[in-house]
Design an enzyme around this catalytic site. Sequence first.
Site, PDB file in Angstrom:
ATOM      1  N   ASP A  28      -8.060  -3.558  -0.627  1.00 45.35           N
ATOM      2  CA  ASP A  28      -9.283  -4.025  -1.285  1.00 45.35           C
ATOM      3  C   ASP A  28     -10.368  -2.948  -1.264  1.00 45.35           C
ATOM      4  OD1 ASP A  28     -10.937  -5.742  -2.600  1.00 45.35           O
ATOM      5  OD2 ASP A  28     -11.374  -7.033  -0.880  1.00 45.35           O
ATOM      6  N   HIS A  45      -9.043   2.760  -8.663  1.00 42.87           N
ATOM      7  CA  HIS A  45      -7.634   2.361  -8.634  1.00 42.87           C
ATOM      8  C   HIS A  45      -6.714   3.586  -8.575  1.00 42.87           C
ATOM      9  CE1 HIS A  45      -8.911  -1.685  -9.100  1.00 42.87           C
ATOM     10  NE2 HIS A  45      -9.207  -1.621 -10.381  1.00 42.87           N
ATOM     11  N   LEU A 139      12.676   2.523   4.767  1.00 39.94           N
ATOM     12  CA  LEU A 139      11.529   1.620   4.553  1.00 39.94           C
ATOM     13  C   LEU A 139      11.732   0.752   3.307  1.00 39.94           C
ATOM     14  CD1 LEU A 139       8.485   0.873   5.172  1.00 39.94           C
ATOM     15  CD2 LEU A 139       7.892   2.669   3.521  1.00 39.94           C
TER      16      LEU A 139
END
Length: 253
Positions: A28, A45, A139
């Site tokens: 955020d 972004h 991962l």
Amino acid sequence: MASETAAKVIPGSGPGLRIPVHLGVIMDGNGRWAKARGKMRTEGHVQGVNALRTLVQSCITHGVGYVTVFSFSSENWTRPPEEVSFIFNLLRRFVASDLQRLIRNNVKVRIIGSRQGLEPSLIRLIDDAEAKTAGNTGLVLCVAFNYGGRAEIADAMRTLAHEVAAGRLDPMSICEATITRSLYSADIPDPDLIIRTSGEQRLSNFLLWQSAYSEFVFVPENWPDFDEESFLRVLETYSLRDRRFGGLGSSGT
Ligand code: FPP
């Protein structure tokens, strides 16, 4: 299951730094990061994607098993259409530019969320990224895209209702495990730790069912500023938590 699957210690990083098996991240503050610098929100972004790359590297380095990042929520459709399409294009560009590197790093990509409302070309891209990395064993990078926790639970309920209607499922046999295996995240363990950046302290419809026993760490920095140092600081905080899962915990009190 509500239990931490394993605990690892980072060599040379102080006693007992605990590594979550599954880390959830609510990225955020991209817009605020940009505003504070007099830039367009979209620039926030773009920098957010860089922070995501850093996060993936930190997770690989420190042996996190799964990382789920909240990159577009079902509620984000209410943003201006230009911003929505910018974030969609970011996902396309991220897959296009980073997929080979993710493959080289043995990362398995998963995209969880509703495919409804996504363009067929984007769905093909997502499916392709998942297929090309399906055999990887390192991962698991799980991108929550067009994702909402309530929608996920509603979708799971719909699936189960169909199974009951078709006579394949006895309603009396429905239990927590039945619901868990019907979620988008069926094969992913519950998150041990959820981080939210930018000082906000809410879950905002992220992994609602799965976070029943997660630890939460809220940090003040906006997502584009979240770096390796922030990551290690969060792990230090997490390492001090006594996870009890409704029991008595390590102290027995
Ligand atoms: C929250 O910041 C961020 C988002 C809603 C989008 C997250 C996207 C990225 C970090 C890029 C990575 C994404 C992909 C698709 C790989 P905000 O816009 O809510 O910031 P604000 O609260 O300051 O306005």
